[in-house]
Scaffold this active site. Structure first.
Site, PDB file in Angstrom:
ATOM      1  N   ASN A  16       5.137   4.354   5.898  1.00  9.86           N
ATOM      2  CA  ASN A  16       5.960   3.325   5.236  1.00  9.86           C
ATOM      3  C   ASN A  16       6.714   3.927   4.058  1.00  9.86           C
ATOM      4  O   ASN A  16       7.881   3.613   3.834  1.00  9.86           O
ATOM      5  CB  ASN A  16       5.085   2.156   4.776  1.00  9.86           C
ATOM      6  CG  ASN A  16       4.811   1.170   5.891  1.00  9.86           C
ATOM      7  OD1 ASN A  16       5.684   0.415   6.292  1.00  9.86           O
ATOM      8  ND2 ASN A  16       3.595   1.202   6.418  1.00  9.86           N
ATOM      9  N   HIS A 112       0.922  -6.052   4.872  1.00 11.49           N
ATOM     10  CA  HIS A 112      -0.391  -6.233   5.506  1.00 11.49           C
ATOM     11  C   HIS A 112      -0.215  -6.391   7.020  1.00 11.49           C
ATOM     12  O   HIS A 112       0.638  -7.163   7.463  1.00 11.49           O
ATOM     13  CB  HIS A 112      -1.103  -7.452   4.914  1.00 11.49           C
ATOM     14  CG  HIS A 112      -2.491  -7.601   5.429  1.00 11.49           C
ATOM     15  ND1 HIS A 112      -3.531  -6.823   4.974  1.00 11.49           N
ATOM     16  CD2 HIS A 112      -2.997  -8.390   6.410  1.00 11.49           C
ATOM     17  CE1 HIS A 112      -4.629  -7.137   5.636  1.00 11.49           C
ATOM     18  NE2 HIS A 112      -4.336  -8.091   6.512  1.00 11.49           N
TER      19      HIS A 112
HETATM   20  C1  GRF Z   1      -0.318   0.074   7.125  1.00  8.01           C
HETATM   21  O1  GRF Z   1      -0.730  -0.373   8.378  1.00  8.01           O
HETATM   22  C2  GRF Z   1      -0.520  -1.000   6.095  1.00  8.01           C
HETATM   23  O2  GRF Z   1      -0.322  -2.275   6.581  1.00  8.01           O
HETATM   24  C3  GRF Z   1      -1.968  -0.804   5.755  1.00  8.01           C
HETATM   25  O3  GRF Z   1      -2.107   0.591   5.704  1.00  8.01           O
HETATM   26  C4  GRF Z   1      -1.211   1.186   6.623  1.00  8.01           C
HETATM   27  C5  GRF Z   1      -0.439   2.258   5.911  1.00  8.01           C
HETATM   28  O4  GRF Z   1       0.268   3.069   6.794  1.00  8.01           O
HETATM   29  N1  GRF Z   1      -2.336  -1.511   4.563  1.00  8.01           N
HETATM   30  P1  GRF Z   1       1.156   4.261   6.254  1.00  8.01           P
HETATM   31  O5  GRF Z   1       0.327   5.059   5.280  1.00  8.01           O
HETATM   32  O6  GRF Z   1       2.378   3.690   5.630  1.00  8.01           O
HETATM   33  O7  GRF Z   1       1.478   5.075   7.470  1.00  8.01           O
END
Ligand code: GRF
Length: 203
Positions: A16, A112
């Site tokens: 992300n 989330h």
């Molecule tokens: C995501 O699925 C978010 O919803 C959760 O942790 C994950 C993080 O993924 N809280 P990344 O580190 O961005 O790949």
């Protein structure tokens, strides 16, 4: 032309985070320049650390071991975030329970991997996959004192297929997260909305 500064908090892979950097950093969207001013990570082994190096994003690694309680840790976290004077803090897979020291002082949003208020907590993907529900989904919400409990900003769902596996389900979740988190950041910073869940100063 206004510049909006964003701080991203993460703990793991940082997909992300990378998506936010690629889609928003130094981009002009409807007259607003978005700037990813810094990132903070609580895990020195997180894969996402390399992403900060790759894109030259200033990174602070803040591990909890050196703090005697959550409040002390959050005090330091708030201090670091405020030193950037950001317009928004984004929790992108930041796996820590936050105290009011943080939630009362920082305007933050969280992504989330479920349709909140269903499936709060760290096992959201597995629990929603295993549930009887015909859809899975993603929520972006403001961060308040309740874990995964703040006011919902955006939410979207997708169909669970007959032959869905946990892997394919998780993949759909992550794709949707990437889309929704960007939309939410733009929505908040380009078209500020009132956040009644946080301190009045944040309006
Ligand atoms: C995501 O699925 C978010 O919803 C959760 O942790 C994950 C993080 O993924 N809280 P990344 O580190 O961005 O790949």
């Amino acid at each position: 032309m206004s510049v909006k500064k964003i701080i991203v908090l993460f703990s793991g892979n940082g997909t992300n985070l990378e998506n936010i950097i690629k889609k928003l950093d130094k981009k002009n969207i409807d007259g607003t320049i978005f700037q990813i001013s810094g990132a903070i990570c609580n895990n020195k082994n997180a894969k996402g650390i390399n992403i900060c190096k790759k894109y030259n994003i200033p990174l602070t690694i803040l591990e909890h071991q050196n703090y005697k309680n959550r409040e002390d840790y959050d005090k330091e976290l708030v201090k670091i975030i405020n030193s950037y004077n950001p317009n928004l803090t984004v929790l992108a897979g930041f796996m820590r329970i936050l105290t009011p020291v943080f939630t009362n002082n920082i305007k933050a949003i969280n992504i989330h991997p479920s349709l909140l208020p269903l499936f709060k907590g760290v096992f959201a993907i597995k629990e929603s996959f295993q549930s009887d529900m015909k859809v899975g989904g993603v929520t972006v919400h403001f961060v308040n004192n309740e874990l995964d409990g703040g006011k919902i900003i955006l939410q979207e769902c997708f169909q669970k297929e007959e032959n869905e596996t946990l892997e394919s389900f998780a993949q759909k979740i992550h794709l949707l997260e990437h889309k929704l988190l960007i939309q939410a950041i733009i929505k908040i910073l380009n078209h500020p909305i009132k956040n009644s869940d946080t301190a009045p100063d944040f309006v």
